[in-house]
Motif scaffolding. Structure first.
Motif: not given
Length: 177
Positions: A162-177
């Motif tokens: 889940g670590f890489k998915q955690g980064i993706q969730k964080a990026l999405k929250a910032l509108g960066e994914s």
């Protein structure tokens, strides 16, 4: 961008060369006065050449200063156009405003993301070492790694579920994914 940097370096060198020619020209003019005092017949020749070097040096220096000013002006205009057209590169400017939120938590590590002032202050993602609260590694959006994190925990974290998915969730929250 590299072209502008080289252009600025060239213009600074032109300024230095021009100032050097002006200094040399002034020295030559002084030498010319010394020669003319001896009656060597160089009254018109040496001071004219020296004056030409001084004036020519001023022209070279002015060209460098003028070019440097136009490059700075062009860079400011480009920056102004980018900000007025809305094409800024502030991390999180397209995301919602929120305080620090945990997006992944396993063992002693967690991924937090925050976006306190979208468009004005960059959002950030970091890994917090909960066993050592002083250890906090900021995510580098260019390298896609956490700055300053030792290689051993980095390898361990990227293998964790889940670590890489955690980064993706964080990026999405910032509108960066």
């Amino acid at each position: 961008m590299a072209h502008r940097a080289l252009s600025v370096i060239g213009e600074v060198m032109a300024i230095a060369a021009g100032l050097s020619l002006m200094t040399t020209g002034a020295g030559m003019a002084g030498g010319g006065l010394g020669l003319s005092a001896t009656g060597g017949g160089a009254v018109a020749g040496v001071p004219a050449v020296a004056g030409g070097a001084a004036v020519g040096g001023g022209v070279v220096a002015w060209a460098g200063i003028n070019g440097l000013g136009s490059d700075i002006g062009q860079a400011l205009n480009e920056a102004n156009e980018a900000s007025s057209s809305g094409s800024s590169s502030t991390i999180g400017e397209n995301g919602a405003q929120f305080p620090s939120v945990t997006k992944w938590n396993r063992g002693q590590y967690r991924i937090d993301v925050e976006n306190p002032n979208p468009g004005h202050r960059p959002g950030q993602i970091h890994v917090q070492d909960q066993a050592n609260k002083a250890e906090k590694y900021q995510y580098n959006f260019d390298t896609k790694k956490f700055d300053g994190m030792p290689r051993s925990p980095e390898k361990k974290l990227y293998k964790m579920d889940g670590f890489k998915q955690g980064i993706q969730k964080a990026l999405k929250a910032l509108g960066e994914s």
